[in-house]
Structures are given as C-alpha cells and as structure tokens.
Design a protein around this motif. Structure first.
Motif, short mmCIF file in Angstrom:
data_model
loop_
_atom_site.label_atom_id
_atom_site.label_comp_id
_atom_site.label_asym_id
_atom_site.label_seq_id
_atom_site.Cartn_x
_atom_site.Cartn_y
_atom_site.Cartn_z
N TRP A 273 0.85 -1.18 0.00
CA TRP A 273 0.00 0.00 0.00
C TRP A 273 0.89 1.24 0.00
O TRP A 273 1.63 1.45 0.95
CB TRP A 273 -0.90 0.03 1.22
CG TRP A 273 -1.96 -1.02 1.21
CD1 TRP A 273 -1.91 -2.24 1.81
CD2 TRP A 273 -3.20 -0.97 0.52
NE1 TRP A 273 -3.06 -2.94 1.55
CE2 TRP A 273 -3.87 -2.19 0.76
CE3 TRP A 273 -3.83 -0.01 -0.28
CZ2 TRP A 273 -5.12 -2.47 0.24
CZ3 TRP A 273 -5.07 -0.29 -0.79
CH2 TRP A 273 -5.71 -1.51 -0.54
N ARG B 167 0.24 7.94 -3.45
CA ARG B 167 -1.10 7.72 -4.03
C ARG B 167 -1.52 8.93 -4.87
O ARG B 167 -2.12 8.77 -5.92
CB ARG B 167 -2.12 7.46 -2.95
CG ARG B 167 -2.05 6.07 -2.42
CD ARG B 167 -3.21 5.79 -1.50
NE ARG B 167 -3.00 4.47 -0.95
CZ ARG B 167 -3.55 4.04 0.14
NH1 ARG B 167 -4.37 4.80 0.82
NH2 ARG B 167 -3.31 2.83 0.59
N ARG C 285 -2.31 8.59 -8.76
CA ARG C 285 -3.63 9.00 -9.27
C ARG C 285 -3.47 10.03 -10.38
O ARG C 285 -4.18 9.97 -11.39
CB ARG C 285 -4.46 9.58 -8.11
CG ARG C 285 -5.87 9.88 -8.46
CD ARG C 285 -6.68 8.62 -8.60
NE ARG C 285 -8.07 9.01 -8.64
CZ ARG C 285 -8.93 8.60 -9.54
NH1 ARG C 285 -8.59 7.73 -10.46
NH2 ARG C 285 -10.17 9.01 -9.51
N ALA D 57 -8.09 6.48 -5.40
CA ALA D 57 -6.82 6.63 -4.69
C ALA D 57 -6.74 5.72 -3.47
O ALA D 57 -5.70 5.14 -3.18
CB ALA D 57 -6.60 8.09 -4.29
#
Length: 87
Positions: free
Chosen positions: A19, A25, A29, A46
């Motif tokens: 993660w 993120r 994105r 996201a």
C-alpha cells in the motif's frame, strides 16, 4: 494453499500487496488521470491503489485464518523499487 470450498461456504478473494503512502497515491492518481481516458473502467480510486504481490484466490474462513497467521510471521528487509511502466 489449495482451495476447495464446500457447497454454500462463503469465501473472500485475498491477496498480499503493498500500500503506497498518501503522497505516492496522489502521484499515482495523477499519472492514472494522464494515461487513461476519464470514462475508463480501469481507473482505481486513490484509496484502493496498491501493488499486488501475490493473489491467494478465494479463501474460506478457515483458510483466511491460516493465511493471516502466515502473513503475520513474514519478515523481510526494507527495499526500494521503481515503477517504470503502466499496466
């Protein structure tokens, strides 16, 4: 781990993944928006962006307990890697 759910036994599709943190993120994105058309079904929110390492498949409740126990015992050294292609 093998899978053989009995009739009517519910399963969950589980996987091991990495993660990314919030900053990464945001970058991922932005790259996704630049590379995919706005209506493309492959766009991921996201909050769900991750890198799948191993797909375990559909696991029964008992298999999930075993997988969680094994996952809790995994140890590895920190590492770095580069994402250099989209797919």
């Amino acid at each position: 781990m093998s899978h053989s759910a009995g009739a009517g036994e519910s399963t969950r599709r589980l996987f091991f993944c990495l993660w990314p943190d919030g900053a990464l993120r945001v970058e991922l994105r932005a790259a996704q928006r630049a590379l995919l058309p706005p209506d493309d079904a492959r766009r991921t929110t996201a909050a769900n962006l991750h890198l799948t390492l191993a797909f375990l498949g559909p696991l029964t409740a008992a298999e999930q307990i075993v997988a969680a126990s094994l996952a809790g015992s995994l140890r590895f050294a920190p590492f770095e890697f580069s994402l250099d292609r989209f797919g």
